[in-house]
Design a protein around this motif. Structure first.
Motif, PDB file in Angstrom:
ATOM      1  N   UNK A   1      38.709  39.334  40.803  1.00  0.00           N
ATOM      2  CA  UNK A   1      39.606  38.430  40.242  1.00  0.00           C
ATOM      3  C   UNK A   1      38.787  37.118  40.656  1.00  0.00           C
ATOM      4  N   UNK A   2      39.087  36.032  39.446  1.00  0.00           N
ATOM      5  CA  UNK A   2      38.066  35.299  39.826  1.00  0.00           C
ATOM      6  C   UNK A   2      39.265  33.749  40.426  1.00  0.00           C
ATOM      7  N   UNK A   3      40.183  33.408  39.940  1.00  0.00           N
ATOM      8  CA  UNK A   3      41.094  32.826  39.556  1.00  0.00           C
ATOM      9  C   UNK A   3      42.065  32.425  41.550  1.00  0.00           C
ATOM     10  N   UNK A   4      41.515  31.990  42.314  1.00  0.00           N
ATOM     11  CA  UNK A   4      41.023  31.672  43.453  1.00  0.00           C
ATOM     12  C   UNK A   4      42.410  32.292  44.088  1.00  0.00           C
ATOM     13  N   UNK A   5      43.897  31.452  43.959  1.00  0.00           N
ATOM     14  CA  UNK A   5      45.008  32.232  44.483  1.00  0.00           C
ATOM     15  C   UNK A   5      44.975  34.008  43.870  1.00  0.00           C
ATOM     16  N   UNK A   6      44.940  34.547  43.132  1.00  0.00           N
ATOM     17  CA  UNK A   6      45.500  35.940  42.606  1.00  0.00           C
ATOM     18  C   UNK A   6      44.581  36.780  43.741  1.00  0.00           C
ATOM     19  N   UNK A   7      43.248  35.889  43.414  1.00  0.00           N
ATOM     20  CA  UNK A   7      41.620  36.270  43.995  1.00  0.00           C
ATOM     21  C   UNK A   7      42.106  36.919  46.388  1.00  0.00           C
ATOM     22  N   UNK A   8      42.810  35.707  46.045  1.00  0.00           N
ATOM     23  CA  UNK A   8      43.633  35.701  47.851  1.00  0.00           C
ATOM     24  C   UNK A   8      44.105  36.848  47.771  1.00  0.00           C
ATOM     25  N   UNK A   9      45.156  36.554  47.696  1.00  0.00           N
ATOM     26  CA  UNK A   9      46.327  37.501  47.217  1.00  0.00           C
ATOM     27  C   UNK A   9      45.783  39.547  46.992  1.00  0.00           C
ATOM     28  N   UNK A  10      45.226  39.151  46.511  1.00  0.00           N
ATOM     29  CA  UNK A  10      44.496  40.350  46.365  1.00  0.00           C
ATOM     30  C   UNK A  10      43.347  40.711  47.701  1.00  0.00           C
ATOM     31  N   UNK A  11      42.812  40.329  47.640  1.00  0.00           N
ATOM     32  CA  UNK A  11      42.263  40.541  49.020  1.00  0.00           C
ATOM     33  C   UNK A  11      43.162  40.647  50.499  1.00  0.00           C
ATOM     34  N   UNK A  12      44.098  40.409  50.395  1.00  0.00           N
ATOM     35  CA  UNK A  12      45.051  40.351  52.187  1.00  0.00           C
ATOM     36  C   UNK A  12      45.796  42.127  51.364  1.00  0.00           C
ATOM     37  N   UNK A  13      46.268  42.099  49.883  1.00  0.00           N
ATOM     38  CA  UNK A  13      46.502  43.566  49.264  1.00  0.00           C
ATOM     39  C   UNK A  13      45.588  44.692  50.004  1.00  0.00           C
ATOM     40  N   UNK A  14      44.038  44.654  49.322  1.00  0.00           N
ATOM     41  CA  UNK A  14      43.344  45.261  49.884  1.00  0.00           C
ATOM     42  C   UNK A  14      43.443  45.953  51.340  1.00  0.00           C
TER      43      UNK A  14
END
Length: 288
Positions: free
Chosen positions: A261-274
């Motif tokens: 993920x490169x888009x900051x908000x999506x990247x943060x959400x993906x990190x939490x999901x992981x």
């Protein structure tokens, strides 16, 4: 690429066409567009890779059967967009299911899947029999092995080693599923691939259609609606292996989504999901 594809679609569909890119949970790299032109609305799905192009071509080859028998949107036309395979659909103005609304229509979606799995003519058009091992490996193990290559060097070494060992354990379990199967499966029937009409349900995004084990579809639907609670799951080995694979998916595929993920908000959400997926998997394995 997103803008170039949008402009190509508008040129292809004629004067006045306006295409809007619609990224989904998998990120901005997916090339799906809502198009308005001449008072009509369409949906265009463009292959983002050669592999996706092959999947869209396979979908198109059986699209009429899927629309007539199995709740799929009709494919109006196969397009060439910048040398990429693309499919044109009518725009279906129905709400996308959530986990809670899918629960209310669970039996309807299950009936669509039952009909799909029983369609031996369609299965024959898609290919010959495979084993459960091949089917589970295609859907989960091969993808996890690719994900491990993506996340190497991006997650802590101990986390990487743990996930790699768990993928290896899953692969050994999958290797025991050697019975032949010959059913058409959707491959990804979770809530974001279900549209809820007032009198019917639509099952969308058929790019993973294949010959495979129907337990895969049933397990994805079951996990989506009821989660991993053990009481909800059949004790039959294939269901238990599928349950483990789906729990591991949230950790391994979740990590790959985060890294890519490169888009900051999506990247943060993906990190939490992981991290949430990893914690849930570890807790389940410990309790098991």
């Amino acid at each position: 690429m997103v803008t170039a594809v949008r402009e190509a679609i508008e040129a292809l569909l004629g004067p006045g066409a306006v295409a809007t890119h619609c990224p989904n949970h998998t990120g901005a790299g997916k090339l799906s567009y809502e198009v308005r032109a001449r008072g009509e609305r369409w949906w265009v799905k463009v292959a983002a890779s050669d592999e996706e192009g092959r999947r869209l071509t396979r979908w198109a080859s059986v699209a009429t059967i899927l629309a007539e028998r199995h709740g799929a949107p009709p494919v109006l036309e196969v397009l060439d967009v910048l040398d990429r395979t693309a499919l044109l659909f009518p725009f279906l103005d129905h709400p996308v299911a959530t986990r809670s609304t899918l629960l209310d229509r669970y039996a309807e979606v299950g009936a669509v899947l039952d009909g799909l799995h029983a369609d031996h003519d369609l299965a024959g058009r898609l290919g010959g029999p495979v084993t459960g091992r091949e089917s589970f490996r295609d859907v989960w193990v091969s993808r996890f092995e690719a994900d491990l290559r993506i996340i190497a060097g991006h997650v802590a070494p101990d986390v990487y080693d743990y996930l790699a060992a768990e993928v290896e354990t899953l692969a050994a379990l999958v290797d025991g599923l050697d019975l032949p199967v010959h059913h058409a499966i959707h491959g990804d029937p979770w809530h974001e691939n279900v549209l809820l009409g007032w009198d019917r349900v639509w099952l969308i995004d058929w790019e993973s259609i294949a010959v495979g084990d129907p337990v895969i579809d049933r397990a994805i639907l079951l996990m989506d609606v009821h989660g991993a609670q053990r009481a909800a799951w059949p004790t039959e080995p294939r269901h238990q292996v599928a349950r483990r694979a789906l729990l591991l998916d949230a950790a391994v595929d979740g990590a790959a989504d985060w890294v890519q993920s490169s888009e900051p908000a999506m990247r943060r959400a993906k990190e939490v999901g992981f991290h949430d997926g990893l914690a849930a998997y570890r807790a389940d394995v410990h309790l098991g």
